[in-house]
Design a protein around this motif. Structure first.
Motif, PDB file in Angstrom:
ATOM      1  N   ILE A  23      32.687  31.280  -1.403  1.00 24.82           N
ATOM      2  CA  ILE A  23      32.572  30.893  -2.804  1.00 24.82           C
ATOM      3  C   ILE A  23      31.584  31.855  -3.459  1.00 24.82           C
ATOM      4  O   ILE A  23      30.396  31.839  -3.141  1.00 24.82           O
ATOM      5  CB  ILE A  23      32.044  29.438  -2.969  1.00 24.82           C
ATOM      6  CG1 ILE A  23      32.845  28.449  -2.141  1.00 24.82           C
ATOM      7  CG2 ILE A  23      31.951  29.047  -4.425  1.00 24.82           C
ATOM      8  CD1 ILE A  23      34.255  28.239  -2.601  1.00 24.82           C
ATOM      9  N   ALA A  24      32.080  32.704  -4.346  1.00 23.69           N
ATOM     10  CA  ALA A  24      31.226  33.660  -5.051  1.00 23.69           C
ATOM     11  C   ALA A  24      30.654  33.000  -6.305  1.00 23.69           C
ATOM     12  O   ALA A  24      31.343  32.259  -7.003  1.00 23.69           O
ATOM     13  CB  ALA A  24      32.018  34.902  -5.419  1.00 23.69           C
ATOM     14  N   ILE A  25      29.372  33.277  -6.575  1.00 26.33           N
ATOM     15  CA  ILE A  25      28.684  32.693  -7.726  1.00 26.33           C
ATOM     16  C   ILE A  25      28.068  33.824  -8.535  1.00 26.33           C
ATOM     17  O   ILE A  25      27.404  34.702  -7.984  1.00 26.33           O
ATOM     18  CB  ILE A  25      27.584  31.715  -7.275  1.00 26.33           C
ATOM     19  CG1 ILE A  25      28.167  30.602  -6.394  1.00 26.33           C
ATOM     20  CG2 ILE A  25      26.858  31.135  -8.473  1.00 26.33           C
ATOM     21  CD1 ILE A  25      27.138  29.717  -5.738  1.00 26.33           C
ATOM     22  N   GLY A  26      28.310  33.790  -9.849  1.00 26.96           N
ATOM     23  CA  GLY A  26      27.724  34.817 -10.697  1.00 26.96           C
ATOM     24  C   GLY A  26      28.130  34.658 -12.144  1.00 26.96           C
ATOM     25  O   GLY A  26      28.794  33.698 -12.534  1.00 26.96           O
ATOM     26  N   ARG A  27      27.718  35.645 -12.954  1.00 30.04           N
ATOM     27  CA  ARG A  27      27.969  35.603 -14.394  1.00 30.04           C
ATOM     28  C   ARG A  27      29.320  36.209 -14.764  1.00 30.04           C
ATOM     29  O   ARG A  27      29.862  35.932 -15.816  1.00 30.04           O
ATOM     30  CB  ARG A  27      26.829  36.347 -15.107  1.00 30.04           C
ATOM     31  CG  ARG A  27      26.727  36.051 -16.571  1.00 30.04           C
ATOM     32  CD  ARG A  27      25.523  36.702 -17.217  1.00 30.04           C
ATOM     33  NE  ARG A  27      25.633  38.144 -17.183  1.00 30.04           N
ATOM     34  CZ  ARG A  27      24.723  38.980 -16.675  1.00 30.04           C
ATOM     35  NH1 ARG A  27      23.621  38.509 -16.166  1.00 30.04           N
ATOM     36  NH2 ARG A  27      24.901  40.271 -16.679  1.00 30.04           N
ATOM     37  N   LYS A  28      29.894  37.036 -13.900  1.00 25.40           N
ATOM     38  CA  LYS A  28      31.162  37.699 -14.186  1.00 25.40           C
ATOM     39  C   LYS A  28      32.344  36.756 -13.949  1.00 25.40           C
ATOM     40  O   LYS A  28      32.290  35.870 -13.107  1.00 25.40           O
ATOM     41  CB  LYS A  28      31.302  38.933 -13.300  1.00 25.40           C
ATOM     42  CG  LYS A  28      31.700  40.171 -14.033  1.00 25.40           C
ATOM     43  CD  LYS A  28      31.682  41.362 -13.119  1.00 25.40           C
ATOM     44  CE  LYS A  28      32.267  42.527 -13.878  1.00 25.40           C
ATOM     45  NZ  LYS A  28      32.428  43.678 -13.032  1.00 25.40           N
ATOM     46  N   ALA A  29      33.417  36.971 -14.680  1.00 27.09           N
ATOM     47  CA  ALA A  29      34.579  36.068 -14.646  1.00 27.09           C
ATOM     48  C   ALA A  29      35.309  36.045 -13.306  1.00 27.09           C
ATOM     49  O   ALA A  29      36.054  35.104 -13.027  1.00 27.09           O
ATOM     50  CB  ALA A  29      35.557  36.438 -15.757  1.00 27.09           C
ATOM     51  N   ASP A  30      35.116  37.041 -12.440  1.00 29.08           N
ATOM     52  CA  ASP A  30      35.846  37.066 -11.163  1.00 29.08           C
ATOM     53  C   ASP A  30      35.172  36.220 -10.068  1.00 29.08           C
ATOM     54  O   ASP A  30      35.634  36.194  -8.936  1.00 29.08           O
ATOM     55  CB  ASP A  30      36.034  38.509 -10.681  1.00 29.08           C
ATOM     56  CG  ASP A  30      34.726  39.234 -10.411  1.00 29.08           C
ATOM     57  OD1 ASP A  30      33.663  38.748 -10.855  1.00 29.08           O
ATOM     58  OD2 ASP A  30      34.760  40.298  -9.758  1.00 29.08           O
ATOM     59  N   ASN A  31      34.097  35.495 -10.399  1.00 28.00           N
ATOM     60  CA  ASN A  31      33.437  34.606  -9.444  1.00 28.00           C
ATOM     61  C   ASN A  31      34.126  33.244  -9.416  1.00 28.00           C
ATOM     62  O   ASN A  31      34.649  32.789 -10.434  1.00 28.00           O
ATOM     63  CB  ASN A  31      31.963  34.423  -9.835  1.00 28.00           C
ATOM     64  CG  ASN A  31      31.160  35.672  -9.609  1.00 28.00           C
ATOM     65  OD1 ASN A  31      30.902  36.055  -8.481  1.00 28.00           O
ATOM     66  ND2 ASN A  31      30.759  36.333 -10.696  1.00 28.00           N
ATOM     67  N   ALA A  32      34.098  32.586  -8.259  1.00 33.24           N
ATOM     68  CA  ALA A  32      34.674  31.245  -8.152  1.00 33.24           C
ATOM     69  C   ALA A  32      33.865  30.245  -8.976  1.00 33.24           C
ATOM     70  O   ALA A  32      34.417  29.328  -9.575  1.00 33.24           O
ATOM     71  CB  ALA A  32      34.722  30.811  -6.689  1.00 33.24           C
ATOM     72  N   ILE A  33      32.538  30.415  -8.993  1.00 35.74           N
ATOM     73  CA  ILE A  33      31.674  29.582  -9.831  1.00 35.74           C
ATOM     74  C   ILE A  33      31.039  30.504 -10.869  1.00 35.74           C
ATOM     75  O   ILE A  33      30.222  31.366 -10.536  1.00 35.74           O
ATOM     76  CB  ILE A  33      30.596  28.864  -8.995  1.00 35.74           C
ATOM     77  CG1 ILE A  33      31.255  27.914  -7.985  1.00 35.74           C
ATOM     78  CG2 ILE A  33      29.636  28.107  -9.896  1.00 35.74           C
ATOM     79  CD1 ILE A  33      30.277  27.201  -7.073  1.00 35.74           C
TER      80      ILE A  33
END
Length: 165
Positions: A23-33
């Motif tokens: 589960i990727a988390i971040g500010r960019k739209a390609d993250n799951a969260i």
């Protein structure tokens, strides 16, 4: 089901499920969260869940990742009720099914005291500055007596001037 629960700011009360895999988390739209907050890096961190274990990995984020107020340099194992800080946003890791999978704390061997308890011999004060060393106590008493004597003489002199006027 494991999930992140927002504990602060605009994310308070929001829930993000943590399923098997990455589960990727971040500010960019390609993250799951997706966390739209200026303190979150474009790819801030990720959670890897495999069976009964979850691991948080920091992806060299600008504002850091912490678990229970400890900086995550590379990775940290996650446990039920851990507090995560991503930038300035706080989350609680809620995973009751993982709590039963492995004990987080071990039993301690404690001994009961049978006699009277006393402070250690080197314990002198709870002051953050500590107690003055014993060899300097005489000096402090001397300074205190001299200061008190000077104050009394000044007081007598003031009253003498007041009465003579």
């Amino acid at each position: 089901m494991a999930k992140l629960i927002g504990m602060s700011g605009d994310f308070k009360g929001r829930e993000y499920p943590i399923e098997q895999g990455e589960i990727a988390i971040g500010r960019k739209a390609d993250n799951a969260i997706l966390l739209d907050n200026p303190t979150i890096s474009s790819h801030h961190c990720r959670i890897l869940r495999s069976g009964d274990s979850c691991v948080l990995q920091d992806l060299e984020s600008t504002n850091g990742t912490r678990v229970n107020s400890r900086d995550v340099k590379e990775s940290a194992a996650l446990h039920h009720k851990d507090l995560l800080q991503l930038g300035s946003i706080e989350f609680m890791f809620d995973a009751p099914e993982l709590a039963a999978a492995g004990a987080r704390y071990t039993d301690a061997n404690a001994e009961m005291a049978t006699g009277a308890m006393s402070a250690p011999q080197d314990f002198a004060s709870i002051s953050p500055f500590g107690a003055p060393p014993r060899e300097r106590r005489g000096t402090w008493y001397f300074v205190l007596i001299i200061t008190g004597s000077v104050a009394l003489l000044a007081l007598f002199f003031f009253f003498f001037l007041l009465l003579s006027a």
